[in-house]
Design a protein around this motif. Structure first.
Motif, mmCIF file in Angstrom:
data_model
loop_
_atom_site.group_PDB
_atom_site.id
_atom_site.type_symbol
_atom_site.label_atom_id
_atom_site.label_comp_id
_atom_site.label_asym_id
_atom_site.label_seq_id
_atom_site.Cartn_x
_atom_site.Cartn_y
_atom_site.Cartn_z
ATOM 1 N N ASP A 58 39.195 41.623 38.168
ATOM 2 C CA ASP A 58 38.809 41.798 39.571
ATOM 3 C C ASP A 58 38.373 43.217 39.929
ATOM 4 O O ASP A 58 38.288 43.576 41.094
ATOM 5 N N GLU A 109 35.768 46.137 40.554
ATOM 6 C CA GLU A 109 34.364 46.262 40.950
ATOM 7 C C GLU A 109 34.008 47.741 41.113
ATOM 8 O O GLU A 109 34.795 48.518 41.647
ATOM 9 N N HIS A 149 30.768 50.147 42.670
ATOM 10 C CA HIS A 149 29.564 50.093 43.494
ATOM 11 C C HIS A 149 28.947 51.489 43.582
ATOM 12 O O HIS A 149 29.633 52.501 43.414
ATOM 13 N N GLN A 209 35.160 52.388 43.967
ATOM 14 C CA GLN A 209 35.883 51.185 43.554
ATOM 15 C C GLN A 209 36.771 50.716 44.708
ATOM 16 O O GLN A 209 37.646 51.458 45.146
#
Length: 311
Positions: free
Chosen positions: A39, A41, A43, A55
């Motif tokens: 989970d 991520e 960006h 994050q």
């Protein structure tokens, strides 16, 4: 008798171990925030003005590596609900759960404030955090909870970091040399009696030109020339006229629209320092460059910048 002594010693050792275990268990339990293998991520918000590589931390906020044009890399923790007490948080480099054999490294402490951005970390340690993420390690911040006796731990996951790191480097390479705050009140200095631009002045003006060509929200440029009090008022006014147009011509010759520029020269009328000293006179021999800029445009890329207080 000897057997009894050995038995007592063993009992004492056992009790000592139990006591240590009890003391360790007395440490405040930790409430941990972070992500895992599935989970995590990353960006990127990227433009000429800043690179924001971040994050999301579920139920806590966002961990952000932030590099603004003209500045150096920083890390900050943006909190939707800050659960850490004010004070000092420990910054450590730890193994994520799936690499439990790796050693923990300590990077000292960082200040925690009770604000929307409770933690901010300077360039050197922010760079180290990035390096460790690239090696599969997890930067971790630990601090006593604001309420209760728990400890709060916020961990940045290294999962997929390398996949996006090159995008961050590309953004970093494309940043402007300066940001708006650095140029909005620029001052170009001149030698005593001189009207020519020195190498430092040309670098300043080149950075201004680069920025202006990128930012179409700047609507006007004001150039104001000033002198020290050496010489007659008439001569000083003529001297500032020459200096003002040296700066104006430099900008125009490098592609800045002359219609945006208002050029003024004031002689010795507006000193900012004492003309009785050499240092003061040097400060007064200046041409200032200032701007009008649309600051309420919804498409303004600078609106994404975090508002940091001075350190």
């Amino acid at each position: 008798m000897r057997q009894k002594h050995v038995t007592n010693r063993r009992i004492f050792s056992y009790l000592a171990i139990l006591a240590c275990a009890f003391l360790l268990s007395g440490l405040a339990p930790a409430v941990q925030f972070g992500t895992g293998l599935t989970d995590t991520e990353w960006h990127m918000d990227a433009n000429q003005y800043y690179c924001s590589f971040y994050q999301p931390i579920p139920q806590y906020g966002v961990a952000v590596f932030f590099h603004e044009a003209g500045e150096t890399l920083e890390f900050y923790l943006e909190s939707t609900r800050n659960l850490m007490a004010e004070g000092s948080a420990a910054l450590t480099i730890e193994a994520p759960p799936w690499r439990s054999s790796a050693l923990t490294d300590e990077l000292g402490y960082t200040r925690v404030t009770d604000k929307h951005i409770p933690i901010r970390i300077e360039t050197a340690r922010a760079g180290r955090m990035m390096d460790e993420l690239g090696l599969g390690m997890a930067p971790t911040l630990t601090r006593k909870a604001k309420f209760g006796d728990d400890r709060v731990r916020v961990q940045v996951s290294p999962v997929n970091f390398k996949q996006f790191y090159n995008d961050y480097l590309a953004c970093q390479a494309g940043l402007l040399p300066v940001n708006y705050r650095q140029i909005e009140r620029s001052s170009v200095s001149f030698a005593n009696g001189g009207v020519d631009l020195n190498a430092r002045a040309k670098i300043q003006l080149d950075d201004i030109v680069t920025y202006l060509k990128a930012d179409d929200l700047v609507t006007a440029i004001y150039i104001d020339a000033h002198s020290d009090s050496v010489g007659s008022r008439y001569d000083n006014r003529r001297l500032t006229e020459q200096r003002a147009y040296k700066v104006t011509d430099y900008l125009v010759n490098r592609g800045i629209n002359a219609g945006m520029i208002l050029t003024r020269y004031h002689g010795e009328r507006y000193p900012i320092a004492n003309n009785d000293t050499a240092a003061g006179r040097a400060k007064n021999r200046r041409v200032t460059v200032q701007f009008d800029r649309i600051d309420d445009d919804p498409n303004d890329p600078l609106k994404g910048l975090p508002k940091f207080e001075a350190r």
